[in-house]
Design a protein around this motif. Sequence first.
Motif, mmCIF file in Angstrom:
data_model
loop_
_atom_site.group_PDB
_atom_site.id
_atom_site.type_symbol
_atom_site.label_atom_id
_atom_site.label_comp_id
_atom_site.label_asym_id
_atom_site.label_seq_id
_atom_site.Cartn_x
_atom_site.Cartn_y
_atom_site.Cartn_z
ATOM 1 N N PRO A 264 11.244 8.805 -16.458
ATOM 2 C CA PRO A 264 9.786 8.788 -16.647
ATOM 3 C C PRO A 264 9.085 8.072 -15.497
ATOM 4 C CG PRO A 264 10.921 8.168 -18.674
ATOM 5 C CD PRO A 264 11.950 8.171 -17.585
ATOM 6 N N LYS A 265 7.928 8.552 -15.127
ATOM 7 C CA LYS A 265 7.201 7.967 -13.993
ATOM 8 C C LYS A 265 6.795 6.520 -14.245
ATOM 9 C CE LYS A 265 2.720 9.858 -15.521
ATOM 10 N NZ LYS A 265 1.578 10.739 -15.136
ATOM 11 N N ALA B 221 6.372 5.752 -10.236
ATOM 12 C CA ALA B 221 6.429 6.943 -9.389
ATOM 13 C C ALA B 221 5.250 7.860 -9.720
ATOM 14 C CB ALA B 221 7.750 7.673 -9.591
ATOM 15 N N PRO B 222 4.911 8.772 -8.834
ATOM 16 C CA PRO B 222 3.757 9.639 -9.104
ATOM 17 C C PRO B 222 3.987 10.659 -10.213
ATOM 18 C CG PRO B 222 4.804 10.217 -7.016
ATOM 19 C CD PRO B 222 5.434 8.948 -7.470
ATOM 20 N N GLU B 223 5.230 10.949 -10.548
ATOM 21 C CA GLU B 223 5.507 11.953 -11.579
ATOM 22 C C GLU B 223 6.880 11.715 -12.203
ATOM 23 O OE1 GLU B 223 4.990 15.257 -9.021
ATOM 24 O OE2 GLU B 223 7.045 15.199 -8.237
ATOM 25 N N ASP B 224 7.090 12.304 -13.388
ATOM 26 C CA ASP B 224 8.416 12.263 -13.996
ATOM 27 C C ASP B 224 9.404 12.990 -13.084
ATOM 28 O OD1 ASP B 224 7.248 11.022 -16.133
ATOM 29 O OD2 ASP B 224 7.258 12.784 -17.442
ATOM 30 N N THR B 225 10.643 12.507 -13.068
ATOM 31 C CA THR B 225 11.632 13.053 -12.127
ATOM 32 C C THR B 225 12.835 13.626 -12.853
ATOM 33 O OG1 THR B 225 10.995 11.357 -10.505
ATOM 34 C CG2 THR B 225 13.051 12.556 -10.121
ATOM 35 N N PRO B 226 13.047 14.952 -12.776
ATOM 36 C CA PRO B 226 14.267 15.530 -13.357
ATOM 37 C C PRO B 226 15.479 15.126 -12.528
ATOM 38 C CG PRO B 226 13.016 17.210 -12.186
ATOM 39 C CD PRO B 226 12.159 15.980 -12.202
ATOM 40 N N THR B 227 16.568 14.812 -13.210
ATOM 41 C CA THR B 227 17.759 14.346 -12.513
ATOM 42 C C THR B 227 18.996 14.650 -13.339
ATOM 43 O OG1 THR B 227 18.757 12.443 -11.384
ATOM 44 C CG2 THR B 227 17.659 12.012 -13.479
ATOM 45 N N GLY C 186 0.793 -1.220 0.000
ATOM 46 C CA GLY C 186 0.000 0.000 0.000
ATOM 47 C C GLY C 186 0.826 1.270 0.000
ATOM 48 N N LYS C 187 2.119 1.158 -0.313
ATOM 49 C CA LYS C 187 3.006 2.319 -0.383
ATOM 50 C C LYS C 187 3.371 2.606 -1.839
ATOM 51 C CE LYS C 187 5.205 1.712 4.163
ATOM 52 N NZ LYS C 187 5.148 3.109 4.645
ATOM 53 N N GLN C 188 3.986 3.749 -2.075
ATOM 54 C CA GLN C 188 4.417 4.108 -3.432
ATOM 55 C C GLN C 188 5.832 4.655 -3.409
ATOM 56 O OE1 GLN C 188 2.085 7.164 -5.405
ATOM 57 N NE2 GLN C 188 2.700 6.465 -7.440
ATOM 58 N N ILE C 189 6.608 4.250 -4.385
ATOM 59 C CA ILE C 189 7.980 4.737 -4.494
ATOM 60 C C ILE C 189 7.970 6.199 -4.917
ATOM 61 C CG2 ILE C 189 8.361 4.199 -6.951
ATOM 62 C CD1 ILE C 189 11.122 3.049 -6.060
ATOM 63 N N TYR C 190 8.981 6.940 -4.464
ATOM 64 C CA TYR C 190 9.111 8.344 -4.839
ATOM 65 C C TYR C 190 10.575 8.626 -5.128
ATOM 66 C CZ TYR C 190 8.758 13.442 -4.768
ATOM 67 O OH TYR C 190 8.808 14.770 -5.119
ATOM 68 N N LEU C 191 10.836 9.328 -6.225
ATOM 69 C CA LEU C 191 12.195 9.715 -6.601
ATOM 70 C C LEU C 191 12.347 11.221 -6.394
ATOM 71 C CD1 LEU C 191 12.578 7.638 -9.895
ATOM 72 C CD2 LEU C 191 13.252 6.991 -7.572
ATOM 73 N N VAL C 192 13.316 11.598 -5.596
ATOM 74 C CA VAL C 192 13.523 13.012 -5.271
ATOM 75 C C VAL C 192 14.095 13.737 -6.491
ATOM 76 C CG1 VAL C 192 14.705 14.636 -3.738
ATOM 77 C CG2 VAL C 192 13.954 12.396 -2.867
#
Length: 381
Positions: free
Chosen positions: A296-297, A302-308, A266-272
Motif C-alpha cells: 500500500p502507498k 509512495a505515490p501509488e500502491d505497488t503490485p509485487t 523534497g524527494k519522494q520514494i518510489y517502488l517499482v
Amino acid sequence: MAFRNTLYLVAIVLVVIIIIGLIIFIRIPGPSPATPTSPSPASPIYPTTSPAIVYTTTTARQTVTSPASPMPAKLSVIIATGGVGGVYFYYGGTIANIISNFTDIEATSIQTAASIDNLILIRDKTDLSKGVLYCATVLPDSAYLAYTGQHERFKDNPAPIAILWAMYPNYLHIVTTTDSGIKTIADLKSKRVSTGAPGSGTEVEALLLLKIAGIDPAKDFSKWEKLGAAESADALRDGTIDAYFWSGGIPTGSIVELARTLSQRGKQIYLVPIDNSTARAFASKYPGLASPGVIPKTVYGAPEDTPTLTFWNMFVCHKNAPADVIYKITKAVFEHLDMLQKAVSAARDTKLENALLYYNGTIPYHEGALRYYEEKGILKR
C-alpha cells in the motif's frame, strides 16, 4: 602325680581352644572396599535421555529414527537473522529473548547476511554433541534451493533443515525515487543497482526476477552493487546508486527512514511495480515460491500502491534438534505472540492459523513443532 597330669591336660585343652579361636577370628571376612567401576549410560551420574531422536517427514508420513548422540546438560540455541535495518534482525532477536525468558534454554541472536548465510550456519555450525543448535529466519526460495541441493553452495551437501512455523510474508521491494527515471523493471538497465547482500534471500529473489525479465546484472547495470538493507538505503540516500532490491516485511524500518529523509529533501520514494505478466512468468518458472501482493502507498508514502511478489518466510532449525527442545521453543513463541507482535510489526501474521502454511510441502516440519500444533488442535494426523 595324678593331680599334676590333670593340670597338664587342662593346660593343653586351653591352648587348643585359644588356637582354634584365633584361627576362626582370622578367617572371618570383614567388609570389603567397593571396587571402582566406570559409569555406564544407565548410571544416575548421566542424565537419562530417550534412546533416539524421532522426527517425522510430513509428506510421506514416514517416521525416521536415528541413534541419539550424547547430549550435554545445557543446550545453546543461536538464531541467525539478517542485517541491521531488516525485519529478520529484530524478529530473530525477539524470538531469542522469548526463548531465554520463558524456557530453560539459552538463546542468542546474531546478525548475518540472511537466508543463504543462515542455512550454511545451520548446516556447518550446529553441533549437538557440544550443545550448539542453530536456527534461522529464511526465505522459502532460498530454503527450497538449499534443501534440494539446487543452490550452488548446497549442491553436494544440502541444508539439513526442518520448519517450525511460517512467519510472515516478505514483500519484494524495488526501491528508487520518483525522479530517477525508473518506472519499470526494464528501466533498471544502464542504472546503478544493488541486488542485496551476498548470500541473502533478497539476492536470490532479485536474480531470479531479473532472469525472468531478461536482465543480466553483470552486463546490463552500469554499476552492480551487493549491499544489505541499511547499506542500500544509505547508498540511495547519498546518490551512489539509483535503485535497490529488498525482500522484507512491511514496513521495513530502513525504508521508512529513507522515505522520511527523502521527503525532508523534497524527494519522494518510489517502488517499482512487478507487472502481471512478469509475476505470472515467475510463478510458472518457480511454482509455489511466491504469490502476488500489493504494498500500500501509505506504508512508505509512495505515490501509488505497488503490485509485487510476496514470499512467506520460514523459521527453521537443524532437523536433528531434539523434539522436546523444538516443542519448548514453539510453545514459548506462540504463548507470547503479544511480545513478538509488539516488537515487530510484520509479526502480526505470525499466528497459529498461518503456522502450517508449508505443511505437506517439500521441506518437512519438525516433529517437536507438530506435537505442539496437535495439542492446540490445528493439526490432525
